[in-house]
Design a protein around this motif. Structure first.
Motif, PDB file in Angstrom:
ATOM      1  N   LEU A   1       0.799  -1.219   0.000  1.00  0.00           N
ATOM      2  CA  LEU A   1       0.000   0.000   0.000  1.00  0.00           C
ATOM      3  C   LEU A   1       0.837   1.278   0.000  1.00  0.00           C
ATOM      4  CD1 LEU A   1      -2.706  -1.055   2.609  1.00  0.00           C
ATOM      5  CD2 LEU A   1      -2.835  -1.181   0.122  1.00  0.00           C
ATOM      6  N   TYR A   2       2.087   1.165   0.447  1.00  0.00           N
ATOM      7  CA  TYR A   2       2.979   2.326   0.479  1.00  0.00           C
ATOM      8  C   TYR A   2       4.023   2.179  -0.614  1.00  0.00           C
ATOM      9  CZ  TYR A   2       1.364   4.166   4.982  1.00  0.00           C
ATOM     10  OH  TYR A   2       0.620   4.719   5.990  1.00  0.00           O
ATOM     11  N   PHE A   3       4.301   3.270  -1.269  1.00  0.00           N
ATOM     12  CA  PHE A   3       5.272   3.253  -2.357  1.00  0.00           C
ATOM     13  C   PHE A   3       6.246   4.399  -2.139  1.00  0.00           C
ATOM     14  CE2 PHE A   3       2.341   0.372  -3.902  1.00  0.00           C
ATOM     15  CZ  PHE A   3       1.095   0.939  -4.035  1.00  0.00           C
ATOM     16  N   TYR A   4       7.486   4.183  -2.612  1.00  0.00           N
ATOM     17  CA  TYR A   4       8.556   5.142  -2.333  1.00  0.00           C
ATOM     18  C   TYR A   4       9.468   5.278  -3.540  1.00  0.00           C
ATOM     19  CZ  TYR A   4       7.273   3.254   2.242  1.00  0.00           C
ATOM     20  OH  TYR A   4       6.577   2.815   3.328  1.00  0.00           O
ATOM     21  N   TRP A   5      10.099   6.426  -3.606  1.00  0.00           N
ATOM     22  CA  TRP A   5      11.238   6.609  -4.497  1.00  0.00           C
ATOM     23  C   TRP A   5      12.424   7.072  -3.666  1.00  0.00           C
ATOM     24  CZ3 TRP A   5      11.713   4.938  -9.332  1.00  0.00           C
ATOM     25  CH2 TRP A   5      10.543   4.711 -10.081  1.00  0.00           C
ATOM     26  N   TYR A   6      13.566   6.456  -3.947  1.00  0.00           N
ATOM     27  CA  TYR A   6      14.840   6.836  -3.364  1.00  0.00           C
ATOM     28  C   TYR A   6      15.813   7.063  -4.509  1.00  0.00           C
ATOM     29  CZ  TYR A   6      13.286   4.948   1.177  1.00  0.00           C
ATOM     30  OH  TYR A   6      12.611   4.698   2.344  1.00  0.00           O
ATOM     31  N   ARG A   7      16.868   7.798  -4.220  1.00  0.00           N
ATOM     32  CA  ARG A   7      17.926   7.883  -5.220  1.00  0.00           C
ATOM     33  C   ARG A   7      19.262   7.656  -4.551  1.00  0.00           C
ATOM     34  NH1 ARG A   7      19.100  14.315  -6.601  1.00  0.00           N
ATOM     35  NH2 ARG A   7      20.339  14.638  -4.722  1.00  0.00           N
ATOM     36  N   GLN A   8      20.222   7.246  -5.375  1.00  0.00           N
ATOM     37  CA  GLN A   8      21.575   7.033  -4.877  1.00  0.00           C
ATOM     38  C   GLN A   8      22.549   7.546  -5.931  1.00  0.00           C
ATOM     39  OE1 GLN A   8      22.840   2.934  -4.160  1.00  0.00           O
ATOM     40  NE2 GLN A   8      24.062   3.603  -2.414  1.00  0.00           N
ATOM     41  N   ILE A   9      23.169   8.674  -5.630  1.00  0.00           N
ATOM     42  CA  ILE A   9      24.225   9.179  -6.495  1.00  0.00           C
ATOM     43  C   ILE A   9      25.428   8.257  -6.329  1.00  0.00           C
ATOM     44  CG2 ILE A   9      25.782  11.127  -6.866  1.00  0.00           C
ATOM     45  CD1 ILE A   9      23.451  12.929  -5.871  1.00  0.00           C
ATOM     46  N   LEU A  10      26.146   8.039  -7.408  1.00  0.00           N
ATOM     47  CA  LEU A  10      27.253   7.082  -7.410  1.00  0.00           C
ATOM     48  C   LEU A  10      28.212   7.341  -6.258  1.00  0.00           C
ATOM     49  CD1 LEU A  10      28.401   4.717  -9.046  1.00  0.00           C
ATOM     50  CD2 LEU A  10      29.794   6.387 -10.292  1.00  0.00           C
ATOM     51  N   GLY A  11      28.429   6.317  -5.452  1.00  0.00           N
ATOM     52  CA  GLY A  11      29.381   6.418  -4.351  1.00  0.00           C
ATOM     53  C   GLY A  11      28.818   7.061  -3.098  1.00  0.00           C
ATOM     54  N   GLN A  12      27.517   7.414  -3.131  1.00  0.00           N
ATOM     55  CA  GLN A  12      26.927   8.072  -1.970  1.00  0.00           C
ATOM     56  C   GLN A  12      25.815   7.208  -1.374  1.00  0.00           C
ATOM     57  OE1 GLN A  12      26.055  12.252  -2.512  1.00  0.00           O
ATOM     58  NE2 GLN A  12      27.738  12.519  -3.950  1.00  0.00           N
ATOM     59  N   LYS A  13      25.192   7.726  -0.334  1.00  0.00           N
ATOM     60  CA  LYS A  13      24.202   6.908   0.352  1.00  0.00           C
ATOM     61  C   LYS A  13      22.841   6.977  -0.342  1.00  0.00           C
ATOM     62  CE  LYS A  13      22.717  10.369   3.703  1.00  0.00           C
ATOM     63  NZ  LYS A  13      22.516  10.647   5.137  1.00  0.00           N
ATOM     64  N   VAL A  14      21.994   6.041   0.021  1.00  0.00           N
ATOM     65  CA  VAL A  14      20.625   6.010  -0.490  1.00  0.00           C
ATOM     66  C   VAL A  14      19.839   7.129   0.200  1.00  0.00           C
ATOM     67  CG1 VAL A  14      18.531   4.616  -0.636  1.00  0.00           C
ATOM     68  CG2 VAL A  14      20.769   3.518  -0.846  1.00  0.00           C
TER      69      VAL A  14
ATOM     70  N   GLN B   1      10.519  20.100  -9.656  1.00  0.00           N
ATOM     71  CA  GLN B   1      10.863  19.400 -10.887  1.00  0.00           C
ATOM     72  C   GLN B   1      10.389  17.946 -10.866  1.00  0.00           C
ATOM     73  OE1 GLN B   1      12.369  20.790 -13.658  1.00  0.00           O
ATOM     74  NE2 GLN B   1      11.953  22.655 -12.517  1.00  0.00           N
ATOM     75  N   PHE B   2      10.084  17.456  -9.676  1.00  0.00           N
ATOM     76  CA  PHE B   2       9.703  16.062  -9.509  1.00  0.00           C
ATOM     77  C   PHE B   2       8.197  15.931  -9.309  1.00  0.00           C
ATOM     78  CE2 PHE B   2      13.816  13.974  -8.968  1.00  0.00           C
ATOM     79  CZ  PHE B   2      14.656  15.018  -8.592  1.00  0.00           C
ATOM     80  N   SER B   3       7.654  14.834  -9.810  1.00  0.00           N
ATOM     81  CA  SER B   3       6.262  14.500  -9.495  1.00  0.00           C
ATOM     82  C   SER B   3       6.114  12.990  -9.525  1.00  0.00           C
ATOM     83  CB  SER B   3       5.294  15.166 -10.478  1.00  0.00           C
ATOM     84  OG  SER B   3       5.519  14.699 -11.797  1.00  0.00           O
ATOM     85  N   VAL B   4       5.122  12.503  -8.815  1.00  0.00           N
ATOM     86  CA  VAL B   4       4.835  11.070  -8.813  1.00  0.00           C
ATOM     87  C   VAL B   4       3.377  10.864  -9.143  1.00  0.00           C
ATOM     88  CG1 VAL B   4       6.672  10.304  -7.251  1.00  0.00           C
ATOM     89  CG2 VAL B   4       4.492  11.091  -6.308  1.00  0.00           C
ATOM     90  N   GLU B   5       3.104   9.665  -9.649  1.00  0.00           N
ATOM     91  CA  GLU B   5       1.750   9.364 -10.070  1.00  0.00           C
ATOM     92  C   GLU B   5       1.542   7.860 -10.011  1.00  0.00           C
ATOM     93  OE1 GLU B   5      -0.952  11.205 -13.664  1.00  0.00           O
ATOM     94  OE2 GLU B   5       0.929  10.227 -14.207  1.00  0.00           O
ATOM     95  N   ARG B   6       0.308   7.495  -9.726  1.00  0.00           N
ATOM     96  CA  ARG B   6      -0.069   6.090  -9.849  1.00  0.00           C
ATOM     97  C   ARG B   6      -1.193   6.069 -10.884  1.00  0.00           C
ATOM     98  NH1 ARG B   6       0.528   1.083  -7.664  1.00  0.00           N
ATOM     99  NH2 ARG B   6      -1.306  -0.023  -6.940  1.00  0.00           N
ATOM    100  N   PRO B   7      -0.826   5.996 -12.147  1.00  0.00           N
ATOM    101  CA  PRO B   7      -1.818   6.193 -13.219  1.00  0.00           C
ATOM    102  C   PRO B   7      -2.844   5.068 -13.326  1.00  0.00           C
ATOM    103  CG  PRO B   7       0.309   5.551 -14.129  1.00  0.00           C
ATOM    104  CD  PRO B   7       0.524   5.772 -12.669  1.00  0.00           C
ATOM    105  N   ASP B   8      -2.502   3.895 -12.820  1.00  0.00           N
ATOM    106  CA  ASP B   8      -3.446   2.773 -12.871  1.00  0.00           C
ATOM    107  C   ASP B   8      -3.218   1.929 -11.628  1.00  0.00           C
ATOM    108  OD1 ASP B   8      -1.295   1.657 -15.471  1.00  0.00           O
ATOM    109  OD2 ASP B   8      -1.182   1.072 -13.368  1.00  0.00           O
ATOM    110  N   GLY B   9      -3.786   0.746 -11.607  1.00  0.00           N
ATOM    111  CA  GLY B   9      -3.702  -0.069 -10.391  1.00  0.00           C
ATOM    112  C   GLY B   9      -2.360  -0.714 -10.133  1.00  0.00           C
ATOM    113  N   SER B  10      -1.435  -0.610 -11.110  1.00  0.00           N
ATOM    114  CA  SER B  10      -0.181  -1.330 -10.898  1.00  0.00           C
ATOM    115  C   SER B  10       1.058  -0.442 -10.983  1.00  0.00           C
ATOM    116  CB  SER B  10      -0.061  -2.485 -11.896  1.00  0.00           C
ATOM    117  OG  SER B  10      -0.117  -1.994 -13.216  1.00  0.00           O
ATOM    118  N   ASN B  11       1.052   0.560 -11.858  1.00  0.00           N
ATOM    119  CA  ASN B  11       2.267   1.345 -12.056  1.00  0.00           C
ATOM    120  C   ASN B  11       2.386   2.506 -11.078  1.00  0.00           C
ATOM    121  OD1 ASN B  11       3.627   0.317 -14.646  1.00  0.00           O
ATOM    122  ND2 ASN B  11       1.468   0.443 -15.208  1.00  0.00           N
ATOM    123  N   PHE B  12       3.641   2.841 -10.783  1.00  0.00           N
ATOM    124  CA  PHE B  12       3.959   4.006  -9.942  1.00  0.00           C
ATOM    125  C   PHE B  12       5.109   4.702 -10.643  1.00  0.00           C
ATOM    126  CE2 PHE B  12       4.296   6.680  -6.452  1.00  0.00           C
ATOM    127  CZ  PHE B  12       5.474   6.543  -5.720  1.00  0.00           C
TER     128      PHE B  12
END
Lengths: 114, 110
Positions: free
Chosen positions: A30-43, A64-75
């Protein structure tokens, strides 16, 4: 075993272009997340999403960023106008708050902005 | 002060050695604790959750000390396949996101 999937695995783009990174979370999560990791750095946490809305976001997650759950499966994570410093690995994760709230990560999309 | 700190590493140990990883967190409201391992250019994979009473899974033992805001991971009889970066992750009581430590890299040598 169910897993989080992400596409594409690699993306190369020109500075200023828009990119959309896609994720299919584990189906009963039920919960969804985005993380990023620049090369050589932490998550680093970007954003969490629950019940079709953002529940938390970090300082990195600017306009500049946005998130969407356009249907029942994709994020999806959209970066509207990419900058050189957006080059990183972007990980999607999902969790089921009914359990121990463990987050399971997808294999990531490596984004390179030229 | 950084939110989650770990031993800087890297740790280079021979096969069969016992190795310990340490992690400290600054937010006393933190509620959930995890150890992940991350192979080079791969995603973090859950190794184990950390319970207040401590927990063990085969060769791996995790412990939590809330008073000292400290988490540890012990790997016994290390294998070549244990070579990876070990990440400590902490979730506070108010949100769902994890705060990750910078990781400690382990190389198990033959």
């Amino acid at each position: 075993e169910p897993e989080v999937t992400q596409t594409p695995s690699h993306q190369v783009t020109q500075m200023g272009q828009e990119v959309i990174l896609r994720c299919v979370p584990i189906s009963n999560h039920l919960y969804f997340y985005w993380y990023r990791q620049i090369l050589g750095q932490k998550v680093e946490f970007l954003v969490s999403f629950y019940n079709n809305e953002i529940s938390e976001k970090s300082e990195i997650f600017d306009d500049q960023f946005s998130v969407e759950r356009p249907d029942g499966s994709n994020f999806t994570l959209k970066i509207r106008s990419t900058k050189l410093e957006d080059s990183a690995m972007y990980f999607c994760a999902s969790s089921d708050p009914g359990g121990l709230e463990t987050q399971y990560f997808g294999p990531g999309t490596r984004l390179l902005v030229l | 002060r950084k939110e989650v700190e770990q031993d800087p590493g890297p740790f280079n140990v021979p096969e069969g050695a016992t190795v310990a990883f340490n992690c400290t967190y600054s937010n006393s409201a933190s509620q959930s604790f995890f150890w992940y391992r991350q192979d080079c250019r791969k995603e973090p994979k859950l190794l184990m959750s950390v319970y207040s009473s401590g927990n063990e899974d085969g060769r791996f033992t995790a412990q939590l000390n809330r008073a000292s805001q400290y988490i540890s991971l012990l790997i016994r009889d290390s294998k070549l396949s244990d070579s990876a970066t070990y990440l400590c992750a902490v979730r506070d009581n108010y949100g769902q996101n994890f705060v990750f430590g910078p990781g400690t890299r382990l190389s198990v040598l033959p």
